[in-house]
Design a protein around this motif. Structure first.
Motif, PDB file in Angstrom:
ATOM      1  N   ALA A  18      27.683 122.222  36.870  1.00  0.00           N
ATOM      2  CA  ALA A  18      28.189 122.554  35.945  1.00  0.00           C
ATOM      3  C   ALA A  18      29.508 122.450  35.010  1.00  0.00           C
ATOM      4  O   ALA A  18      30.508 122.571  34.676  1.00  0.00           O
ATOM      5  CB  ALA A  18      27.434 123.965  34.930  1.00  0.00           C
ATOM      6  N   ARG A  19      30.307 123.530  36.823  1.00  0.00           N
ATOM      7  CA  ARG A  19      31.558 123.251  36.397  1.00  0.00           C
ATOM      8  C   ARG A  19      32.383 122.565  36.384  1.00  0.00           C
ATOM      9  O   ARG A  19      32.957 121.518  35.401  1.00  0.00           O
ATOM     10  CB  ARG A  19      32.358 124.200  37.438  1.00  0.00           C
ATOM     11  N   ASP A  41      27.178 121.417  22.316  1.00  0.00           N
ATOM     12  CA  ASP A  41      26.030 121.734  23.407  1.00  0.00           C
ATOM     13  C   ASP A  41      26.148 121.707  24.684  1.00  0.00           C
ATOM     14  O   ASP A  41      25.926 123.101  24.927  1.00  0.00           O
ATOM     15  CB  ASP A  41      24.581 121.428  22.660  1.00  0.00           C
ATOM     16  N   LEU A  42      26.019 120.438  25.445  1.00  0.00           N
ATOM     17  CA  LEU A  42      26.695 120.346  26.289  1.00  0.00           C
ATOM     18  C   LEU A  42      27.917 121.345  26.986  1.00  0.00           C
ATOM     19  O   LEU A  42      27.110 122.421  28.374  1.00  0.00           O
ATOM     20  CB  LEU A  42      27.146 119.409  27.156  1.00  0.00           C
ATOM     21  N   SER A  93      27.505 128.348  29.721  1.00  0.00           N
ATOM     22  CA  SER A  93      26.505 129.923  30.125  1.00  0.00           C
ATOM     23  C   SER A  93      25.563 129.863  30.886  1.00  0.00           C
ATOM     24  O   SER A  93      25.782 130.984  31.499  1.00  0.00           O
ATOM     25  CB  SER A  93      25.360 129.832  28.330  1.00  0.00           C
ATOM     26  N   LEU A  94      25.386 128.902  31.609  1.00  0.00           N
ATOM     27  CA  LEU A  94      25.033 128.692  33.143  1.00  0.00           C
ATOM     28  C   LEU A  94      25.910 129.244  33.806  1.00  0.00           C
ATOM     29  O   LEU A  94      25.722 130.530  35.095  1.00  0.00           O
ATOM     30  CB  LEU A  94      24.718 127.452  33.378  1.00  0.00           C
ATOM     31  N   LEU A  95      26.864 129.065  33.886  1.00  0.00           N
ATOM     32  CA  LEU A  95      28.461 130.046  35.173  1.00  0.00           C
ATOM     33  C   LEU A  95      28.531 131.388  34.528  1.00  0.00           C
ATOM     34  O   LEU A  95      28.769 131.876  35.507  1.00  0.00           O
ATOM     35  CB  LEU A  95      29.481 129.027  34.452  1.00  0.00           C
ATOM     36  N   ASP A  96      28.213 131.587  33.562  1.00  0.00           N
ATOM     37  CA  ASP A  96      28.546 132.604  33.473  1.00  0.00           C
ATOM     38  C   ASP A  96      27.073 133.151  33.284  1.00  0.00           C
ATOM     39  O   ASP A  96      26.867 135.183  33.475  1.00  0.00           O
ATOM     40  CB  ASP A  96      28.422 132.973  31.436  1.00  0.00           C
ATOM     41  N   GLY A 112      18.621 126.172  31.564  1.00  0.00           N
ATOM     42  CA  GLY A 112      19.278 125.461  31.423  1.00  0.00           C
ATOM     43  C   GLY A 112      19.806 124.259  32.657  1.00  0.00           C
ATOM     44  O   GLY A 112      20.201 123.390  31.720  1.00  0.00           O
ATOM     45  N   VAL A 113      19.365 123.911  34.074  1.00  0.00           N
ATOM     46  CA  VAL A 113      19.164 122.794  34.155  1.00  0.00           C
ATOM     47  C   VAL A 113      18.377 121.705  33.785  1.00  0.00           C
ATOM     48  O   VAL A 113      19.036 120.946  33.043  1.00  0.00           O
ATOM     49  CB  VAL A 113      19.361 123.125  35.637  1.00  0.00           C
ATOM     50  N   ILE A 114      17.632 122.494  33.762  1.00  0.00           N
ATOM     51  CA  ILE A 114      16.647 121.171  32.743  1.00  0.00           C
ATOM     52  C   ILE A 114      17.343 120.996  30.954  1.00  0.00           C
ATOM     53  O   ILE A 114      17.589 119.733  30.721  1.00  0.00           O
ATOM     54  CB  ILE A 114      15.516 121.840  32.163  1.00  0.00           C
TER      55      ILE A 114
END
Length: 147
Positions: free
Chosen positions: A139-140, A51-52, A58-61, A69-71
C-alpha cells in the motif's frame, strides 16, 4: 442532351451532395461520441486512481480493516491498470483476495451461524498476522511510487 436528361443529372447531383452532407453529419456524431468516450475513460481512470489513494491511505492509517482494504484495492487495481495489478509488489493483494474469495458477503455473511462466522474471523486474523507487513508495504509503494 434532352431537358429530361439535364433535370435527372441535376437531381442526381443534388442527391449525391445531400447524401454527402448527411454522411458528414453522421461522421461528426461518431467523432463526438468517440471524444466523449475518451473523456469518460480518462475521468474514470482519475477517479479510480483517487479511490486507490484513499484506500491505501486508509489501510496504512488503520481506518480500514486489512482484509477488507486489500480486497477493495485488488479489485480497483484490476480495473485501474492490470499491469500494475500484476506487479510483484501487489501480489499480496491477490493472495489475500484468493484466500478469502470463498467467504460469503453481505446478506450471506449475516445469515451464517456464529460458529461459521467465528471460523472465518479466525482465518482473517491468521491471514492478517501473516501478511500485514507485506500488505502495508505494498500500500505504501502504491501511494509513494505507483500512483
Amino acid at each position: 442532351m434532352s431537358l429530361l436528361s439535364g433535370v435527372l443529372i441535376c437531381v442526381a447531383v443534388a442527391l449525391v451532395i445531400a447524401l454527402g452532407f448527411y454522411a458528414l453529419s453522421l461522421w461528426r456524431k461518431v467523432w463526438s461520441r468517440q471524444s466523449q468516450q475518451r473523456s469518460a475513460a480518462i475521468e474514470q481512470q482519475q477517479r479510480l486512481g483517487e479511490d486507490l489513494k484513499i484506500l491505501a491511505s486508509s489501510l496504512l492509517d488503520g481506518q480500514l480493516p486489512l482484509i477488507e482494504g486489500v480486497i477493495r484495492i485488488k479489485v480497483l487495481l484490476d480495473n485501474f491498470d492490470i499491469r500494475l495489478s500484476q506487479n510483484v509488489r501487489c501480489q499480496v493483494f491477490h493472495q489475500l483476495y484468493e484466500a478469502t474469495a470463498h467467504v460469503p458477503t453481505h446478506a450471506d455473511w449475516k445469515a451464517l451461524d456464529k460458529t461459521s462466522r467465528r471460523q472465518h474471523e479466525k482465518n482473517f486474523n491468521e491471514l492478517e498476522l501473516q501478511h500485514k507487513a507485506q500488505a502495508r508495504e505494498a500500500a505504501r509503494w502504491l501511494l509513494e511510487e505507483a500512483l
